[in-house]
Write an enzyme that holds these catalytic residues in place. Structure first.
Site, short mmCIF file in Angstrom:
data_model
loop_
_atom_site.label_atom_id
_atom_site.label_comp_id
_atom_site.label_asym_id
_atom_site.label_seq_id
_atom_site.Cartn_x
_atom_site.Cartn_y
_atom_site.Cartn_z
N SER A 42 0.86 -1.18 0.00
CA SER A 42 0.00 0.00 0.00
C SER A 42 0.90 1.24 0.00
CB SER A 42 -0.92 -0.01 1.23
OG SER A 42 -0.17 0.07 2.42
N HIS A 157 -3.56 -5.76 2.54
CA HIS A 157 -2.64 -6.82 2.98
C HIS A 157 -3.32 -8.17 3.12
CE1 HIS A 157 0.42 -3.81 4.85
NE2 HIS A 157 0.37 -3.77 3.55
N GLU A 166 -4.46 -2.38 9.55
CA GLU A 166 -3.70 -3.05 10.62
C GLU A 166 -4.23 -2.73 12.02
OE1 GLU A 166 0.32 -1.68 10.06
OE2 GLU A 166 0.33 -2.33 7.97
N GLU A 207 1.79 -9.77 6.37
CA GLU A 207 2.73 -9.38 7.43
C GLU A 207 2.78 -10.39 8.57
OE1 GLU A 207 1.44 -5.40 8.35
OE2 GLU A 207 2.53 -4.60 6.63
N ASP A 245 -3.39 1.13 12.12
CA ASP A 245 -2.99 1.79 10.88
C ASP A 245 -4.14 1.58 9.90
OD1 ASP A 245 -1.97 2.76 8.53
OD2 ASP A 245 -0.33 1.31 8.36
N GLU A 290 -2.47 5.58 13.00
CA GLU A 290 -1.65 5.88 11.82
C GLU A 290 -2.50 5.99 10.56
OE1 GLU A 290 1.46 2.95 11.32
OE2 GLU A 290 1.61 3.35 9.18
N ASP A 320 2.16 8.34 7.76
CA ASP A 320 2.96 7.38 6.99
C ASP A 320 2.95 7.81 5.52
OD1 ASP A 320 4.10 5.23 5.68
OD2 ASP A 320 2.53 3.81 6.17
N LYS A 345 10.36 4.61 6.88
CA LYS A 345 10.64 3.44 6.03
C LYS A 345 11.81 3.81 5.13
CE LYS A 345 5.80 1.84 5.77
NZ LYS A 345 4.51 2.14 5.10
N HIS A 373 8.61 -1.99 8.97
CA HIS A 373 8.70 -2.98 7.88
C HIS A 373 7.79 -2.54 6.72
CE1 HIS A 373 4.86 -5.41 9.16
NE2 HIS A 373 4.67 -4.12 9.18
N LYS A 397 7.88 -1.13 14.09
CA LYS A 397 6.61 -1.75 13.71
C LYS A 397 6.90 -2.93 12.78
CE LYS A 397 3.11 -0.52 10.53
NZ LYS A 397 2.06 0.38 10.03
P1 PGA Z 1 2.90 -1.14 3.14
O1 PGA Z 1 2.17 -1.20 4.54
O2 PGA Z 1 4.30 -1.50 3.34
O3 PGA Z 1 2.12 -2.13 2.30
O4 PGA Z 1 2.74 0.26 2.64
C1 PGA Z 1 2.76 -0.87 5.74
C2 PGA Z 1 2.18 0.39 6.28
O5 PGA Z 1 1.29 0.98 5.65
O6 PGA Z 1 2.58 0.84 7.34
ZN ZN Z 2 1.03 2.63 7.25
#
Ligand code: PGA
Ligand code: ZN
Length: 420
Positions: A42, A157, A166, A207, A245, A290, A320, A345, A373, A397
């Site tokens: 995503s 996911h 999440e 995940e 999230d 989030e 994010d 990230k 991650h 996370k």
């Molecule tokens: P993604 O999801 O790595 O698929 O973007 C993780 C997140 O959104 O935190």
């Molecule tokens: Zn996120």
């Protein structure tokens, strides 16, 4: 002296079964560093560019041979004989020359940046987190990051489950890292029993979190989490809290400015969505929320943050997709009070240096950092854990199971042992 002598790169598989890039940097001293990059399912629109081949005859277009060619033909010749992390990263940023690394590929640049860091750290006889702390002049932290663990996943996911992406548990208190890991896995087992009792599947998603079909409300998983925390013998809000999230960009209809909560058959505007979320505040021991709003709905973010605060919500609002580990976007979020924490990230930023600079800016402005991650294309590399430790991140996370996820917790526990 950590001058580069050789750079190699290849396709390896990421967690979703599609390729990612692994790079190997050899120094003049003969020391070798290796690293592989992760990418998301995503992904936000403002991330560093993920260069895919688009050749449908290979891996459905998801090959990375073009990006690898960029490493070998464009990046390697310029970096030969060069040294120093900041210098290496700067050279690659300049060589690319675009705002989002679309010429060479963020995946190409990051693979080299990370592999160089590994090589230089081992050349200096240091652990990666020590090396990062030193070269970026980071304060020493006596606390390790706490786990923020995905327990139930939906959205992009998983298949046919919640709209929100999440549902996580976040450690509280002062336990050691290894104790936090033990606690989270005991809660995971307790949750498994609850899902079974409810007739829900205990299969896992991208995940390694549970991803059951047939959950009919976006709130239900939070009830399960609170029950699982208690059943495992812990106190919700004391030992462990709850994070969400939403990954709301994924269910935002940009044209009509409407959030489409499919499983509840509700279409809400920003104001209505905020009220919907706020109805949960008093019911659950939240640690963070989030991406509760879309990255294309900036103007609603300050409203959400403010409403959380005035409603007595004593938890963090994490950006994010909104900020994409980008210092300029982080600055905007700070200026507009759009959030109170930032997800970090490496592949959103595209170099080690930009990732750490973003963490530094966050800290200087009292934003929490949560180093994360990725969903669909996580690699087995544990680099993110060393970043989290080096910058003194509040949380890391990651999902609870699957080899590429437990590798992160195992690295954290090893670091804890090193620090003793
Ligand atoms: P993604 O999801 O790595 O698929 O973007 C993780 C997140 O959104 O935190
Ligand atoms: Zn996120």
């Amino acid at each position: 002296m950590a001058k580069i002598k050789k750079i190699e790169a290849r396709e390896i598989l990421a967690s979703g079964g599609a390729p990612t890039i692994e790079a190997t940097v050899t120094l003049e001293t003969g020391i070798v560093g290796e690293a592989s990059v992760s990418y998301g399912a995503s992904a936000g629109s403002k991330e560093a560019f993920l260069m895919l081949d688009g050749d449908k005859a290979r891996y459905n277009g998801k090959g990375m041979l073009n990006a690898i060619e960029n490493i070998k033909d464009v990046i390697a010749p310029v970096l030969m004989g060069q040294e120093g992390q900041q210098n290496i990263d700067k050279l690659m940023i300049e060589l690319d020359g675009t705002e989002n690394k679309s010429k060479l590929g963020g995946n190409a640049i990051l693979a080299v940046s990370m592999a160089y860091a590994r090589a230089a750290a081992s050349d200096a006889g240091k652990q990666l987190y020590e090396y990062l702390g030193e070269i970026y002049s980071l304060d020493k932290f006596n606390k390790l990051p706490k786990p923020m663990v995905v327990m139930i996943e939906g959205g992009k996911h998983a298949d046919q489950t919640t709209d929100l992406q999440e549902y996580l548990i976040s450690s509280l208190g002062n336990r050691s890292a290894s104790e936090n890991v033990r606690v989270q896995m005991e809660i995971y087992e307790a949750l498994k029993k609850i899902l079974k009792r409810e007739g829900l599947s205990i299969n896992v998603g991208n995940e390694g979190a549970f991803a059951p079909n047939g959950i009919t409300s976006n709130e239900k998983p939070m009830e399960y989490l609170v029950e699982a925390i208690k059943n495992a013998g812990y106190i919700p809000g004391v030992d462990v809290g709850i994070s969400i999230d939403a990954a709301a960009s994924e269910f935002y209809d940009l044209r009509n400015k409407i959030y489409d909560l499919r499983i509840e058959q509700r279409k809400l505007n920003s104001e209505e969505l905020i009220n919907y979320y706020l109805s949960w505040i008093d019911k659950y021991p939240f640690v963070s929320w989030e991406d509760m709003l879309s990255e294309f709905d900036w103007e609603s973010w300050p409203t959400l943050s403010n409403r959380v605060k005035i409603s007595g919500g004593n938890f963090k609002v994490i950006a994010d997709d909104l900020t994409a580990t980008n210092t300029k976007l982080l600055q905007r979020a700070i200026d507009e009070k759009a959030a109170t924490a930032i997800l970090i990230k490496l592949n959103q930023a595209g170099t080690v240096t930009e990732t750490i600079e973003c963490c530094k800016k966050a800290r200087a402005n009292n934003f929490w950092t949560v180093v994360s991650h990725r969903g669909g294309g996580e690699s087995n590399d544990t680099f993110m854990v060393d970043v989290a430790v080096a910058v003194g991140s509040e949380y890391i996370k990651c999902g609870p199971t699957r080899g590429e996820r437990v590798a992160k917790y195992n690295r954290l526990m090893r670091i804890e042992e090193n620090l003793k």
